[in-house]
Write an enzyme that holds these catalytic residues in place. Structure first.
Site: not given
Length: 281
Positions: A74, A225
């Protein structure tokens, strides 16, 4: 298990529960991860990230989505890992190497007031465009750039990119009017994506300036994101919609992304600690 110590952190609204596992091998079941990630009955987060020792880098991030499934990496999460290890005295290096499921990544810490990390730049590595390595079940191994597929009666053009985790990038006229929460899960679980996929819906706001909404695999729509923003930058350049240095607005904040001449993608953005505590699991 005794009370579990944790720190909640966020990178432009992408929030995770961080657990320091460098002194003890702490592990949670998928059900426990779901429980503490629940925004009504737990701490509330997009998932859990364990900070572990690493033989390949200085530290390792071991990441799980809010549904308990594991994930490779991530972008917003790795910035928070970098902030945690510096701010909490686990390292004094401003350029630590962090092992992820997508390989070992180099970070550059920007130190602010109180000798705390404010911003982090991450060398996210080179994008993967070969369909079988993303993975996408496709007719050939040519890069999937602006190709059409049908979902829920809509013909959508998508570009497929992996930044260590898979992304489907779709440019639309107006992200805010697009049915992200309706279409997102259908694309995530479409049979051409054997490991499911993260979906970015993107609107062009100006020269080298995008607005992005993300439906994350295993987490649903999130405020941001980081790997998705990197994939959007690559897709924007490959489709002629941008250069290689892009400003990307997300619902939680802004990231700066650069696709360098070396082929690596550099992501720069903030990381913040929200609070620490203990919870029974």
């Amino acid at each position: 298990m005794a009370a579990l110590k944790f720190t909640k952190m966020e990178g432009i609204g992408n929030d995770y529960i961080y657990i320091d596992s460098t002194q003890a091998n702490i592990r949670l079941t998928p059900e426990q991860i779901q429980k503490i990630s629940n925004r009504n009955f737990g701490i509330g987060s997009d998932g859990v990230i364990f900070i572990r020792n690493s033989k390949q880098g200085d530290f390792m991030m071991d990441m799980y989505n809010s549904d308990g499934s594991s994930s490779e990496m991530c972008g917003n999460g790795i910035r928070c890992v970098a902030k945690y290890i510096y701010d909490h005295g686990l390292t004094n290096s401003k350029n630590p190497k962090i092992e992820t499921g997508a390989g070992v990544l180099e970070v550059d810490l920007k130190i602010g007031s109180g000798n705390k990390v404010d911003f982090v730049s991450v060398n996210m590595g080179k994008p993967i465009l070969v369909p079988s390595k993303i993975p996408v079940n496709w007719k050939d191994e040519e890069a999937i750039i602006d190709q059409t597929f049908e979902i829920a009666g809509k013909n959508l053009k998508f570009t497929a990119v992996s930044m260590g985790n898979p992304h489907c990038v779709i440019f639309v006229d107006d992200c805010d009017q697009f049915p992200v929460t309706g279409i997102g899960p259908l694309i995530e679980r479409h049979p051409i994506f054997p490991k499911r996929i993260n979906v970015e819906f993107v609107t062009v706001r100006g020269k080298d300036h995008f607005y992005q909404r993300t439906w994350e695999r295993g987490a649903g729509e999130t405020l941001a994101c980081g790997t998705g923003a990197c994939a959007v930058t690559v897709a924007g350049n490959l489709t002629g919609k941008s250069g290689k240095e892009v400003k990307i607005d997300l619902r939680g904040g802004t990231l700066r992304i650069q696709w360098q001449e070396s082929g690596n993608v550099l992501m720069t953005g903030p990381a913040k600690e929200i609070f620490s505590g203990e919870i029974e699991v």
